[in-house]
Design an enzyme around this catalytic site. Structure first.
Site, PDB file in Angstrom:
ATOM      1  N   GLU A  37       0.872  -1.191   0.000  1.00  0.00           N
ATOM      2  CA  GLU A  37       0.000   0.000   0.000  1.00  0.00           C
ATOM      3  C   GLU A  37       0.899   1.228   0.000  1.00  0.00           C
ATOM      4  OE1 GLU A  37      -2.563   1.529  -0.521  1.00  0.00           O
ATOM      5  OE2 GLU A  37      -4.026  -0.076  -0.772  1.00  0.00           O
ATOM      6  N   HIS A 158     -20.576   0.971 -15.298  1.00  0.00           N
ATOM      7  CA  HIS A 158     -19.775   0.595 -14.119  1.00  0.00           C
ATOM      8  C   HIS A 158     -20.310   1.266 -12.862  1.00  0.00           C
ATOM      9  CE1 HIS A 158     -16.790  -0.673 -17.149  1.00  0.00           C
ATOM     10  NE2 HIS A 158     -16.353  -1.490 -16.198  1.00  0.00           N
ATOM     11  N   LYS A 162     -15.937   4.343 -10.081  1.00  0.00           N
ATOM     12  CA  LYS A 162     -14.956   4.266 -11.174  1.00  0.00           C
ATOM     13  C   LYS A 162     -14.505   5.669 -11.598  1.00  0.00           C
ATOM     14  CE  LYS A 162     -13.858   1.883 -15.485  1.00  0.00           C
ATOM     15  NZ  LYS A 162     -12.542   1.466 -14.987  1.00  0.00           N
ATOM     16  N   GLY A 168     -11.383   0.722 -19.674  1.00  0.00           N
ATOM     17  CA  GLY A 168     -10.322   0.049 -20.425  1.00  0.00           C
ATOM     18  C   GLY A 168     -10.897  -0.988 -21.375  1.00  0.00           C
TER      19      GLY A 168
HETATM   20  N1  LIG Z   1      -8.162  -5.216 -16.047  1.00  0.00           N
HETATM   21  C1  LIG Z   1      -9.222  -5.660 -15.349  1.00  0.00           C
HETATM   22  O1  LIG Z   1      -9.713  -6.800 -15.545  1.00  0.00           O
HETATM   23  C2  LIG Z   1      -9.806  -4.774 -14.301  1.00  0.00           C
HETATM   24  C3  LIG Z   1      -9.250  -3.558 -14.074  1.00  0.00           C
HETATM   25  N2  LIG Z   1      -9.685  -2.770 -13.040  1.00  0.00           N
HETATM   26  C4  LIG Z   1      -8.922  -1.542 -12.820  1.00  0.00           C
HETATM   27  O2  LIG Z   1      -8.140  -1.692 -11.631  1.00  0.00           O
HETATM   28  C5  LIG Z   1      -7.918  -0.414 -11.045  1.00  0.00           C
HETATM   29  C6  LIG Z   1      -8.298  -0.447  -9.565  1.00  0.00           C
HETATM   30  O3  LIG Z   1      -9.689  -0.642  -9.441  1.00  0.00           O
HETATM   31  P1  LIG Z   1     -10.382  -0.764  -8.006  1.00  0.00           P
HETATM   32  O4  LIG Z   1      -9.744  -1.875  -7.236  1.00  0.00           O
HETATM   33  O5  LIG Z   1     -11.833  -0.799  -8.257  1.00  0.00           O
HETATM   34  O6  LIG Z   1      -9.966   0.642  -7.356  1.00  0.00           O
HETATM   35  P2  LIG Z   1      -9.772   1.024  -5.818  1.00  0.00           P
HETATM   36  O7  LIG Z   1      -9.811   2.514  -5.772  1.00  0.00           O
HETATM   37  O8  LIG Z   1     -10.704   0.247  -4.958  1.00  0.00           O
HETATM   38  O9  LIG Z   1      -8.295   0.523  -5.471  1.00  0.00           O
HETATM   39  C7  LIG Z   1      -7.134   1.125  -5.982  1.00  0.00           C
HETATM   40  C8  LIG Z   1      -5.979   0.802  -5.059  1.00  0.00           C
HETATM   41  O10 LIG Z   1      -4.777   1.338  -5.616  1.00  0.00           O
HETATM   42  C9  LIG Z   1      -4.153   2.179  -4.652  1.00  0.00           C
HETATM   43  N3  LIG Z   1      -3.482   3.325  -5.286  1.00  0.00           N
HETATM   44  C10 LIG Z   1      -4.057   4.289  -6.026  1.00  0.00           C
HETATM   45  N4  LIG Z   1      -3.133   5.207  -6.403  1.00  0.00           N
HETATM   46  C11 LIG Z   1      -1.974   4.792  -5.878  1.00  0.00           C
HETATM   47  C12 LIG Z   1      -0.658   5.322  -5.899  1.00  0.00           C
HETATM   48  N5  LIG Z   1      -0.379   6.438  -6.586  1.00  0.00           N
HETATM   49  N6  LIG Z   1       0.321   4.634  -5.249  1.00  0.00           N
HETATM   50  C13 LIG Z   1       0.029   3.495  -4.591  1.00  0.00           C
HETATM   51  N7  LIG Z   1      -1.215   2.950  -4.515  1.00  0.00           N
HETATM   52  C14 LIG Z   1      -2.184   3.595  -5.165  1.00  0.00           C
HETATM   53  C15 LIG Z   1      -5.278   2.685  -3.779  1.00  0.00           C
HETATM   54  O11 LIG Z   1      -4.775   3.133  -2.544  1.00  0.00           O
HETATM   55  P3  LIG Z   1      -5.473   4.386  -1.812  1.00  0.00           P
HETATM   56  O12 LIG Z   1      -6.740   3.836  -1.227  1.00  0.00           O
HETATM   57  O13 LIG Z   1      -4.455   4.814  -0.809  1.00  0.00           O
HETATM   58  O14 LIG Z   1      -5.727   5.419  -2.884  1.00  0.00           O
HETATM   59  C16 LIG Z   1      -6.138   1.428  -3.670  1.00  0.00           C
HETATM   60  O15 LIG Z   1      -5.643   0.554  -2.689  1.00  0.00           O
HETATM   61  C17 LIG Z   1      -8.717   0.585 -11.890  1.00  0.00           C
HETATM   62  O16 LIG Z   1      -7.864   1.160 -12.847  1.00  0.00           O
HETATM   63  C18 LIG Z   1      -9.754  -0.308 -12.581  1.00  0.00           C
HETATM   64  O17 LIG Z   1     -10.264   0.223 -13.764  1.00  0.00           O
HETATM   65  C19 LIG Z   1     -10.687  -3.160 -12.209  1.00  0.00           C
HETATM   66  C20 LIG Z   1     -11.303  -4.361 -12.415  1.00  0.00           C
HETATM   67  C21 LIG Z   1     -10.929  -5.262 -13.487  1.00  0.00           C
HETATM   68  O1  LIG Z   2     -13.040  -0.219 -12.678  1.00  0.00           O
HETATM   69  C1  LIG Z   2     -13.628  -1.327 -12.761  1.00  0.00           C
HETATM   70  O2  LIG Z   2     -14.339  -1.765 -11.860  1.00  0.00           O
HETATM   71  C2  LIG Z   2     -13.399  -2.119 -13.981  1.00  0.00           C
HETATM   72  N1  LIG Z   2     -12.509  -1.709 -14.805  1.00  0.00           N
HETATM   73  C3  LIG Z   2     -12.088  -2.346 -16.007  1.00  0.00           C
HETATM   74  C4  LIG Z   2     -12.304  -1.421 -17.186  1.00  0.00           C
HETATM   75  O3  LIG Z   2     -11.990  -0.223 -17.079  1.00  0.00           O
HETATM   76  O4  LIG Z   2     -12.756  -1.885 -18.227  1.00  0.00           O
HETATM   77  C5  LIG Z   2     -12.640  -3.736 -16.174  1.00  0.00           C
HETATM   78  C6  LIG Z   2     -13.972  -4.003 -15.540  1.00  0.00           C
HETATM   79  O5  LIG Z   2     -14.978  -3.645 -16.419  1.00  0.00           O
HETATM   80  C7  LIG Z   2     -14.139  -3.388 -14.172  1.00  0.00           C
END
Ligand SMILES: NC(=O)C1=CN([C@@H]2O[C@H](COP(=O)(O)OP(=O)(O)OC[C@H]3O[C@@H](n4cnc5c(N)ncnc54)[C@H](OP(=O)(O)O)[C@@H]3O)[C@@H](O)[C@H]2O)C=CC1
Ligand SMILES: O=C(O)C1=N[C@H](C(=O)O)C[C@H](O)C1
Length: 269
Positions: A37, A158, A162, A168
Site C-alpha cells: 500500500e 460501471h 470508477k 479500459g
Molecule cells: N483489467 C481488469 O480486468 C480490471 C481492471 N480494473 C482496474 O483496476 C484499477 C483499480 O480498481 P479498483 O480496485 O476498483 O480501485 P480502488 O480505488 O478500490 O483501489 C485502488 C488501489 O490502488 C491504490 N493506489 C491508487 N493510487 C496509488 C498510488 N499512486 N500509489 C500506490 N497505490 C495507489 C489505492 O490506494 P489508496 O486507497 O491509498 O488510494 C487502492 O488501494 C482501476 O484502474 C480499474 O479500472 C478493475 C477491475 C478489473
Molecule cells: O473499474 C472497474 O471496476 C473495472 N474496470 C475495467 C475497465 O476499465 O474496463 C474492467 C472491468 O470492467 C471493471
C-alpha cells in the site's frame, strides 16, 4: 513438491486488491508473499489478513514495493496509472512478472512501460476475463464482416466509484472494431457527445459511459444498420472473474521471455 510462484498484490486495500488476495489464498498454484500500500496508508505495518477483517496471514502490508517485489515471482497490480509506472520499473528490477490491470493509462504512459518490458514480462489488459477477451475477437470479426452502413457504438456501465472513462474494456472493444474495419481508432473515435453535435459521422466509433451503484462491469458493442441491429454483450457480475484471470496471467508469464503481452496471448485466443 513443485514450486509455487510467490505473488505480491499492490493496492492491497482496494476493491480489486482484496479480491486478488482472496484469489491467491484460495489457489493451490501460488503463494501470497507480499501486500503493498502507499506510504501513510493505515494498513501499512498491519497483517493483511487482519486488515481485511479476517485471520492473520503472516504477511505484513508494506510501503516498500521494491523489497516486497524482490521476494516474489509476480506482482499483480490493479491501482492507478502513476503508481503502475513506478511499479513497472521496480518489478523489472526484481525480474518479477508484472500483471497490470490498471486502466485509464494514456498512450504516453503505456509507451513508458517499454524499458521495463526489456527486462521482465509484462501482461497488461483492460479486462482479464475470458468472456471479454473472446468478445474482443468477435468484435473484430463482426466489424470486418460489416461495412460502414453499420454504425458502431460501444456502451459501458460501471459502479459509481470508477474514475476513468471510457473503461479500459470499452477501449479494447473500440480498438478491435477499428482493427476489423482497417482504420485507426484515434481517427474515428467519437467520445462525449453533448449539445448540438451534428449528425453522426459515417464510420465513427462512438462511446457512451454509464456510472451508477455497484455495477461490476457491463459492455455492449452495437452494430446499428438500416432495419436491423446486432449487439455483442458481456456482463460481469463478480470481480473474482478479473482476479482469476490476473492470477492465470501471473502463472503463464513465469516461463516467458521479457516483453509486453496481453490476455489474448495468455488465453491463446
Ligand atoms: N483489467 C481488469 O480486468 C480490471 C481492471 N480494473 C482496474 O483496476 C484499477 C483499480 O480498481 P479498483 O480496485 O476498483 O480501485 P480502488 O480505488 O478500490 O483501489 C485502488 C488501489 O490502488 C491504490 N493506489 C491508487 N493510487 C496509488 C498510488 N499512486 N500509489 C500506490 N497505490 C495507489 C489505492 O490506494 P489508496 O486507497 O491509498 O488510494 C487502492 O488501494 C482501476 O484502474 C480499474 O479500472 C478493475 C477491475 C478489473
Ligand atoms: O473499474 C472497474 O471496476 C473495472 N474496470 C475495467 C475497465 O476499465 O474496463 C474492467 C472491468 O470492467 C471493471
Amino acid at each position: 513438491m513443485t514450486h509455487k510462484p510467490g505473488i505480491v498484490i499492490t493496492g492491497a486495500s482496494g476493491r480489486m486488491g482484496q479480491m486478488l488476495i482472496k484469489t491467491v489464498l484460495d489457489s493451490d498454484k501460488a503463494t501470497l508473499v507480499g501486500a503493498v500500500e502507499r506510504g501513510g496508508h493505515d494498513w501499512v505495518g498491519r497483517d493483511v489478513g487482519e486488515a481485511m477483517g479476517g485471520v492473520p496471514l503472516g504477511v505484513t502490508v508494506t510501503d516498500d514495493a521494491l523489497e516486497a517485489f524482490s521476494k516474489a515471482q509476480a506482482v499483480i497490480d490493479f491501482t492507478a496509472p502513476e503508481a503502475t509506472l513506478e511499479f513497472a520499473a521496480l518489478a523489472a528490477q526484481a525480474r518479477a512478472v508484472h500483471v497490470i490491470g490498471t486502466t485509464g493509462m494514456t498512450d504516453e504512459q503505456i509507451a513508458q512501460l517499454a524499458p521495463a518490458a526489456r527486462h521482465a514480462v509484462i501482461v497488461r489488459a483492460g479486462n482479464m476475463s475470458l468472456g471479454v477477451n473472446l468478445l474482443v475477437q468477435l468484435t473484430k470479426k463482426v466489424a470486418a464482416a460489416l461495412d460502414e452502413d453499420f454504425d458502431i457504438e460501444v456502451i459501458e456501465a460501471h459502479h459509481h466509484h470508477k474514475v476513468d472513462a471510457p473503461s479500459g474494456t470499452a477501449l479494447m472493444l473500440g480498438e478491435a472494431a477499428a482493427e476489423g474495419r482497417g482504420v485507426k481508432l484515434a481517427d474515428v473515435s467519437d467520445r462525449g457527445r453533448d449539445g448540438i453535435t451534428g449528425a453522426r459521422k459515417r464510420g465513427d466509433i462512438g462511446f457512451t459511459a454509464i456510472r451508477g451503484g455497484d455495477i461490476v462491469g457491463e459492455h455492449d458493442v452495437l452494430f446499428a444498420g438500416a432495419g436491423e441491429r446486432i449487439v455483442l454483450r458481456h456482463m460481469a457480475t463478480d470481480r473474482a472473474l478479473f482476479a482469476r484471470g490476473a492470477l492465470k496471467a501471473a502463472l503463464w508469464g513465469q516461463d516467458k521471455s521479457p516483453g509486453e503481452y496481453d490476455m489474448i496471448d495468455v488465453l491463446g485466443l
